[in-house]
Each structure stands twice: as C-alpha cells, then as structure tokens.
Design a protein around this motif. Structure first.
Motif, mmCIF file in Angstrom:
data_model
loop_
_atom_site.group_PDB
_atom_site.id
_atom_site.type_symbol
_atom_site.label_atom_id
_atom_site.label_comp_id
_atom_site.label_asym_id
_atom_site.label_seq_id
_atom_site.Cartn_x
_atom_site.Cartn_y
_atom_site.Cartn_z
ATOM 1 N N ASN A 357 45.847 48.487 91.239
ATOM 2 C CA ASN A 357 46.392 47.806 90.043
ATOM 3 C C ASN A 357 45.694 48.286 88.771
ATOM 4 O O ASN A 357 46.324 48.461 87.735
ATOM 5 N N ARG A 360 47.297 51.500 88.107
ATOM 6 C CA ARG A 360 48.722 51.377 87.757
ATOM 7 C C ARG A 360 48.922 50.775 86.360
ATOM 8 O O ARG A 360 49.766 51.211 85.599
ATOM 9 N N TYR A 361 48.099 49.727 86.050
ATOM 10 C CA TYR A 361 48.332 49.041 84.770
ATOM 11 C C TYR A 361 47.369 49.506 83.674
ATOM 12 O O TYR A 361 47.175 48.823 82.683
ATOM 13 N N ASP A 385 39.302 47.349 84.060
ATOM 14 C CA ASP A 385 40.082 48.463 83.499
ATOM 15 C C ASP A 385 40.297 48.247 82.006
ATOM 16 O O ASP A 385 40.018 47.175 81.475
ATOM 17 N N TYR A 403 55.390 37.609 92.191
ATOM 18 C CA TYR A 403 55.329 37.449 90.736
ATOM 19 C C TYR A 403 54.923 38.764 90.079
ATOM 20 O O TYR A 403 53.865 39.319 90.364
ATOM 21 N N THR A 404 55.767 39.245 89.216
ATOM 22 C CA THR A 404 55.434 40.452 88.452
ATOM 23 C C THR A 404 55.615 40.123 86.983
ATOM 24 O O THR A 404 56.583 39.456 86.618
ATOM 25 N N VAL A 405 54.628 40.562 86.182
ATOM 26 C CA VAL A 405 54.680 40.215 84.752
ATOM 27 C C VAL A 405 55.874 40.887 84.081
ATOM 28 O O VAL A 405 56.733 40.238 83.503
ATOM 29 N N GLY A 415 55.822 48.160 92.540
ATOM 30 C CA GLY A 415 55.188 46.862 92.774
ATOM 31 C C GLY A 415 56.199 45.815 93.198
ATOM 32 O O GLY A 415 57.303 45.725 92.660
ATOM 33 N N PHE A 416 55.794 45.033 94.210
ATOM 34 C CA PHE A 416 56.684 43.941 94.660
ATOM 35 C C PHE A 416 56.127 42.574 94.266
ATOM 36 O O PHE A 416 56.721 41.563 94.557
ATOM 37 N N GLY A 417 54.939 42.575 93.682
ATOM 38 C CA GLY A 417 54.312 41.281 93.374
ATOM 39 C C GLY A 417 53.697 40.642 94.601
ATOM 40 O O GLY A 417 53.520 39.428 94.657
ATOM 41 N N LEU A 420 48.490 41.023 94.792
ATOM 42 C CA LEU A 420 47.480 40.001 94.456
ATOM 43 C C LEU A 420 47.622 38.777 95.360
ATOM 44 O O LEU A 420 46.620 38.129 95.682
HETATM 45 P P1 ADP Z 1 52.485 44.441 91.905
HETATM 46 O O1 ADP Z 1 52.799 44.995 93.198
HETATM 47 O O2 ADP Z 1 53.618 44.137 91.016
HETATM 48 O O3 ADP Z 1 51.350 45.121 91.219
HETATM 49 P P2 ADP Z 1 50.535 42.391 92.247
HETATM 50 O O4 ADP Z 1 50.595 41.149 92.998
HETATM 51 O O5 ADP Z 1 49.489 43.360 92.620
HETATM 52 O O6 ADP Z 1 51.963 43.002 92.293
HETATM 53 O O7 ADP Z 1 50.341 42.030 90.743
HETATM 54 C C1 ADP Z 1 51.120 41.008 90.171
HETATM 55 C C2 ADP Z 1 51.296 41.255 88.683
HETATM 56 O O8 ADP Z 1 50.030 41.087 88.042
HETATM 57 C C3 ADP Z 1 51.689 42.656 88.355
HETATM 58 O O9 ADP Z 1 53.098 42.753 88.336
HETATM 59 C C4 ADP Z 1 51.105 42.875 87.010
HETATM 60 O O10 ADP Z 1 51.966 42.493 86.006
HETATM 61 C C5 ADP Z 1 49.897 41.988 86.951
HETATM 62 N N1 ADP Z 1 48.653 42.750 87.178
HETATM 63 C C6 ADP Z 1 47.967 42.889 88.306
HETATM 64 N N2 ADP Z 1 46.842 43.626 88.097
HETATM 65 C C7 ADP Z 1 46.821 43.943 86.788
HETATM 66 C C8 ADP Z 1 45.924 44.681 85.965
HETATM 67 N N3 ADP Z 1 44.813 45.270 86.438
HETATM 68 N N4 ADP Z 1 46.256 44.808 84.654
HETATM 69 C C9 ADP Z 1 47.361 44.245 84.151
HETATM 70 N N5 ADP Z 1 48.257 43.529 84.874
HETATM 71 C C10 ADP Z 1 47.985 43.394 86.187
#
Ligand code: ADP
Length: 451
Positions: A357, A360-361, A385, A403-405, A415-417, A420
């Motif tokens: 993550n 990715r983010y 990060d 849940y995905t932002v 990402g499937f949410g 985390l």
């Molecule tokens: P995904 O597979 O979508 O990454 P996660 O459960 O890992 O699903 O994360 C859920 C959401 O949390 C992500 O869609 C993202 O928006 C946010 N997120 C997770 N990690 C980070 C990060 N390091 N920085 C910013 N947003 C994050």
C-alpha cells in the motif's frame, strides 16, 4: 390467608370467652354461696328457745324466716323436727359436715346436694342448749349457673364472629395492600422499597430478580444487535463480492460475444484477448483473496517462532522492483533477530500488505521508511510513506472489507479493499495492535505492536 386469620382470631377470642365464662361462673357461684351463708347467719339470730324442738317448732321458725328450711337435731345429731321433711324425724344426721363442725366448733357450714330434696343447698348449723339448729337455703349449682349463662355466651360468640370477620378483613387488607403495591411497583420500576421492615426480604428478592431480568434483556438485545450486525455484514460482503465480480465478468462476456460474432479485426482481437486474460486473472485474484480472508476465521493452526527480521528483509528485496518503478527511495531500520510467535504467512501478509500500500499510494519519487524494533514484551513494526494520505472522513473506514477510498482506483490498481481488512483480522486474532496516522497529500504511517 383470610380464612387462616379468621380461624386464628376466632379460636383465640372463643377460648378467651370460654375461659372467662368458666372463671366468672366459679366466682359468681362462690359469691352466691358466701352471700347465702351470710343470710343464714343473720336468720339464725332470730332463733329462740321458745320454738319447740319438733316438726311444729321447725315449721314455725321456718315461717318466721320466710320459708328457710329449718331442722332441729338433738345432742346426738338425730333429727327431731324438719320444716320441709317431717318424716326425717329420727334419722341420724351426725355424719353431716355442718353438724360435725357444730359439734366441734359450735357452728358449721356446708354446701351440698340435699339427699331428701335433691337440690344444692347451703347448710348452717349451730349448737344450742336444746341440741342443734340447722338452717338451709337453696343455691344454684355451678353447672346451673353455667347453664344460665349459655344464651348470653351464644350471643357473645355471635358478636365474636362478626368482630372476627371485620378484624380479618381489615387485618388482611392491611397486610396484603402493601404487598400488592410492591408487586405493582416491581412491574413498573427496577427498585422497590419495602413499606415496612418485615417485607424487606420480599423486596430484596424482587429487586434481585428485576436486576437479573434487566441484565438478561440487555444481554439479549446485545446478542440481537450482534446477530443483526453479522447479518448486515454478510449481506454487504455478498453484495460487495457480486459488485467486484460484475465488472470483469461484464467485460469478459462483452469481448467474448464480439469475438464469437467475428466483429473484431486483428488488432482489436489482440486487445480483446488480453482484456479477457487480465479480467480472468483479476477474478482469480479476487476469489483467492476472499478465500484467504475468510479462512482466517477458521485458522486454528499452531503458532511457531518466526524470524520477523529476516522475513522483512527478504520481503523488501522482492518489492524493490516495484519501488523502482515509482522511483521511490527506501529508508529501513530493521533490528536483527526479532522473533515473533506466529506463522510465517500471517507475518508476511501483514508486512507485505502494508508495504505494498505504501508503494501503491505513494507519489512518484516519494519515500518509504520501514522500521522493525524490539520492545518490551514484543516488537514494533512501522511503515511510513510520503504518498497521497487518507482524509479524516475515510481513515475510520479503511479497515472495513471492500472499502476503497478512491473508487476509481478500484480495479485499475488492482485493489479490492481487502488488504487492510485482512491485516486487521490477523492483528485481532494475534492480539497485536494496529494504528494509523495520516495527512492528506503528506503521507501515511501504519504501526503494528507485535506481542
Ligand atoms: P486496496 O486493495 O484497495 O489497497 P486496502 O484494504 O489495502 O485495499 O486499503 C483500503 C483503502 O485504504 C485503499 O483503497 C486506500 O484508499 C487506503 N489506503 C491504504 N493504505 C494507504 C496508504 N498507505 N496511503 C493512502 N491510502 C491508503
């Protein structure tokens, strides 16, 4: 209860009445005898030697005394005259108690049933110069006195019954009405106060029962809430999976129809095949992530010692190419020899999901800082990060399943949410604590306290 109170009150009052009746009969009888004795003594004063000591003399003296029985006896106690039974003349009365007393003490009384008349009489005998003079008056026997009082007693018993009925009604109302009030209050409120100390054990029991019922209701409503939440979460889960599967399936179906209809040229066919392949892989990935997530609930496999330091270093080296693609710089501070009591795949999942993550983010050319340090009773892992960050609105929800932002990332970034949500579940089952700090556009830091 009323019947019992009535029987007890009635028995007590009737017993007292009978006791009183017997006692008063005795007292009345004794008093009557005493008065009769007094009268006889006064009558005796009227005796004079003028009366001949035979039946005539006895009758004359009796007449003077208004019919009091008079008996004359000679010095030996033999009857010489009797006002009512002339035939008694000659019979020996020396053995009569009053005669014996008169012989020894000059005068004597006795109370007994007369053999000749057949009724209770009080006798008074006095020694005179001519012999003995005996006067006798009727008196009621004890039984007679008692019999006379029976009608009055019956009336009293009747009055007692009425009194007892009224008393029973009032007493039972007095006892029962506070109990009824307690029962009413107990149904309305949690705590009941005793109206008087004797009812405290009852109110204590009711209050205890009320508390138990209240706590059972609370438990049940909590359980109901849990079941409802579980049901809601299950429904959401199913609808999320359906939603996630729908996009690739629609795309696969669409391209397949176009291909089978021969509507695509060579270049378009290539794109179609590649899309079908990508979407199929995505579907496979989704299914395997869902299975992996669900399996965590039934994971009862034993823990063992995992070298987290080595695991993390190996993981970082496999992820280096991904970091390179985004020109990310890495700072790592990993203490050697950190042993964690868990399973390799679980520790790996936590570290890898969080680092992936962070990659990715992150922004192009950003930074990632990874630390793993020993702590009292365990270790602390953190990954920081300098990426897009998470808003305050979303930060409370990122651990929820699916849940995905940014929904537009969904599918595009792969990402499937579930990442985390999986990390959170592993931490919860292992007793680890995960926390997150983030600022939009500045970056995010995840910290895991490992026990
Ligand atoms: P995904 O597979 O979508 O990454 P996660 O459960 O890992 O699903 O994360 C859920 C959401 O949390 C992500 O869609 C993202 O928006 C946010 N997120 C997770 N990690 C980070 C990060 N390091 N920085 C910013 N947003 C994050």
């Amino acid at each position: 209860m009323r019947k019992r109170i009535f029987i007890i009150a009635f028995s007590i009052m009737t017993l007292m009445l009978v006791f009183y009746a017997v006692l008063s009969t005795q007292l009345f009888y004794d008093s009557a005898v005493l008065h009769t004795k007094g009268h006889l003594k006064v009558y005796m004063n009227a005796y004079s030697e003028e009366f001949s000591f035979d039946n005539y003399g006895a009758q004359a003296f009796s007449q003077q005394l208004n019919g009091v029985r008079v008996t004359f006896l000679d010095g030996n106690g033999t009857v010489t005259g009797d006002s009512e039974q002339p035939s008694l003349v000659g019979s020996a009365h020396v053995d009569r108690e009053e005669v014996k007393l008169a012989q020894s003490e000059g005068e004597g009384y006795s109370v007994r049933s007369s053999d000749s008349i057949g009724a209770d009489m009080v006798y008074y005998c006095v020694k005179t110069d001519s012999g003995y003079v005996r006067l006798a008056l009727f008196t009621d026997s004890e039984l007679g006195v008692f019999k006379d009082s029976v009608p009055t007693l019956a009336w009293f018993v009747f009055v007692i019954i009425i009194i007892c009925m009224v008393f029973t009604y009032l007493a039972s109302e007095h006892i029962i009405s506070p109990v009824k009030k307690i029962a009413r209050d107990a149904a309305m409120s949690r705590e009941v106060k005793p109206p008087y100390p004797e009812l405290k054990p009852v109110t204590d029991i009711l209050n205890r029962r009320n508390m138990e019922v209240a706590s059972k209701i609370k438990e049940l409503s909590e359980e109901k809430e849990l079941v409802e939440r579980a049901q809601k979460s299950k429904n959401e889960f199913i609808s999320n999976i359906t939603h996630e599967m729908n996009t690739p399936l629609t795309s696969i179906k669409g391209y397949t129809e176009l291909l089978s209809g021969g509507m695509l040229n060579g270049e378009q066919q290539k794109i179609a095949y590649s899309t079908i392949l990508n979407q199929s892989e995505r579907l496979t990935k989704l299914v395997s992530r869902v299975i992996n997530y669900n399996e965590l609930d039934n994971d009862e496999l034993p823990s063992y010692e995992v070298n987290a330091s080595t695991l993390l270093k190996d993981l970082i080296s496999t992820l280096m190419p991904s970091m390179g693609k985004k020109s990310l710089s890495l700072k790592s501070d990993i203490e050697d020899g950190i042993i964690v009591n868990s399973r390799f795949e679980r520790v790996n999942q936590v570290f890898s999901n969080l680092i992936r993550n962070a990659i990715r983010y992150n922004k192009e050319g950003g930074e990632i800082a990874i630390t793993l340090k020993k702590e009292e009773n365990g270790a602390v892992f953190s990954v920081r990060d300098t990426g897009i960050g998470i808003s305050e609105k979303d930060i409370g929800r990122i651990f929820e399943r699916f849940y995905t932002v940014d929904k537009s990332h969904n599918g595009v970034n792969g990402g499937f949410g579930l990442g985390l949500a999986t990390v959170k579940k592993i931490c919860k089952r292992s007793g680890w604590i995960i926390s997150v700090e983030s600022k939009i556009d500045e970056g995010t830091c995840f910290t895991v306290k490992i026990k």
